[in-house]
Design a protein around this motif. Structure first.
Motif, PDB file in Angstrom:
ATOM      1  N   SER A  90       0.821  -1.213   0.000  1.00  0.00           N
ATOM      2  CA  SER A  90       0.000   0.000   0.000  1.00  0.00           C
ATOM      3  C   SER A  90       0.852   1.259   0.000  1.00  0.00           C
ATOM      4  N   TYR A 127     -18.316   0.284  -0.571  1.00  0.00           N
ATOM      5  CA  TYR A 127     -18.118  -0.561  -1.739  1.00  0.00           C
ATOM      6  C   TYR A 127     -16.636  -0.721  -2.084  1.00  0.00           C
ATOM      7  N   GLY A 128     -15.805   0.188  -1.574  1.00  0.00           N
ATOM      8  CA  GLY A 128     -14.368   0.051  -1.761  1.00  0.00           C
ATOM      9  C   GLY A 128     -13.728  -0.885  -0.757  1.00  0.00           C
ATOM     10  N   GLU A 166     -20.508  -0.481 -20.929  1.00  0.00           N
ATOM     11  CA  GLU A 166     -20.435  -1.943 -20.891  1.00  0.00           C
ATOM     12  C   GLU A 166     -21.675  -2.599 -21.493  1.00  0.00           C
ATOM     13  N   ASP A 182      -7.678   1.574  -0.283  1.00  0.00           N
ATOM     14  CA  ASP A 182      -7.039   1.011  -1.473  1.00  0.00           C
ATOM     15  C   ASP A 182      -8.087   0.328  -2.335  1.00  0.00           C
ATOM     16  N   TYR A 183      -8.001   0.578  -3.645  1.00  0.00           N
ATOM     17  CA  TYR A 183      -8.967  -0.031  -4.564  1.00  0.00           C
ATOM     18  C   TYR A 183      -8.332  -0.196  -5.939  1.00  0.00           C
ATOM     19  N   ASP A 184      -8.407  -1.412  -6.476  1.00  0.00           N
ATOM     20  CA  ASP A 184      -7.957  -1.694  -7.840  1.00  0.00           C
ATOM     21  C   ASP A 184      -6.516  -1.218  -8.066  1.00  0.00           C
ATOM     22  N   ASN A 185      -5.652  -1.516  -7.101  1.00  0.00           N
ATOM     23  CA  ASN A 185      -4.229  -1.173  -7.168  1.00  0.00           C
ATOM     24  C   ASN A 185      -3.959   0.331  -7.149  1.00  0.00           C
ATOM     25  N   PHE A 186      -4.865   1.084  -6.546  1.00  0.00           N
ATOM     26  CA  PHE A 186      -4.657   2.514  -6.331  1.00  0.00           C
ATOM     27  C   PHE A 186      -4.926   2.835  -4.865  1.00  0.00           C
TER      28      PHE A 186
END
Length: 248
Positions: free
Chosen positions: A3, A31-32, A182, A73-77
């Motif tokens: 992180s 949701y994160g 999508e 942290d979310y989706d490698n950010f």
């Protein structure tokens, strides 16, 4: 990747008072994966105090006074969320925050449309070249017509909207959204007191299951509006978002 070395993205959340900005902040944390239970903005009702409304006066008045940094942290950010005060009395803190963000999330009460403080904060973002993402909130209550809200955005703020998600229903009949990028429908189920992540079913818009869950007239109206948007020929352009020319 640890992180400590994750790339960072910093977002400010701006709105007119009572548009639901702090509640949205908590849902992003929920949701994160940073929260297990969303707090309630209605601390005045002796419920759990909202995570970001931490000062005593904030709890008493149910508003944000100082900008609060919330991180997860979310989706490698590494995501930094700045829950900024919306009331005029505390706008100087908001103006300072907007000098140090990658983008702003502009929360609009879909039942009221664009309000005074929203206009002011939008202009600050525009002058400082901050990209803006628009979030139409409170779709579970009676709202203005979605197409009218798009028109208001363009006329009142002078920025072209690109709706990424389109609502399916309005108020008590709101059932989910259609993701135009999508080409998928996300049907929501209400969680207890909206405190936990709601179950979501994802499917194509032609799936027969949708008709079972949505009123036929609501479904037909949504299909018509989605087709109308598609006929305009607009496409999502990340570079135009970065330049502040469109708001998704």
């Amino acid at each position: 990747m640890s992180s400590a070395t994750l790339p960072r993205r910093t977002f400010a959340i701006i709105s007119h008072p009572d548009a639901g900005k702090t509640t949205l902040t908590e849902k992003l944390l929920l949701y994160g994966g940073a929260l297990e239970l969303a707090g309630s903005i209605t601390a005045r009702k002796n419920q759990r105090a909202t995570t970001s409304d931490w000062m005593e006066l904030e709890r008493q008045r149910g508003i944000s006074i100082s900008s609060t940094v919330l991180q997860f942290d979310y989706d490698n950010f590494r995501i930094n969320l700045l829950d900024t005060p919306g009331h005029n009395d505390f706008s100087e803190d908001t103006y300072r925050v907007l000098t140090a963000v990658d983008a702003a999330i502009m929360v609009i009460d879909a039942g009221k449309g664009i309000e005074a403080q929203t206009r002011k904060l939008f202009e600050v973002c525009r002058r400082r070249g901050v990209p803006i993402f628009t979030f139409m909130n409170k779709c579970g209550r009676p709202t203005r017509e979605p197409l009218q809200l798009l028109d208001d955005l363009e006329k009142a703020l002078g920025i072209a909207p690109f709706p990424v998600n389109w609502p399916l229903g309005n108020g008590p009949e709101f059932r989910g959204v259609y993701d135009r990028l999508e080409k998928q429908v996300h049907l929501f189920e209400r969680a207890a007191k909206n405190a936990q992540a709601a179950p979501v079913k994802v499917m194509g818009i032609d799936d027969p299951f949708i008709v079972q869950k949505i009123d036929a007239d609501v479904y037909a109206k949504a299909r018509e509006e989605i087709e109308l948007l598609g006929s305009l020929g607009d496409s999502f352009d990340q570079e135009r978002v970065q330049r502040g020319e469109i708001t998704p």
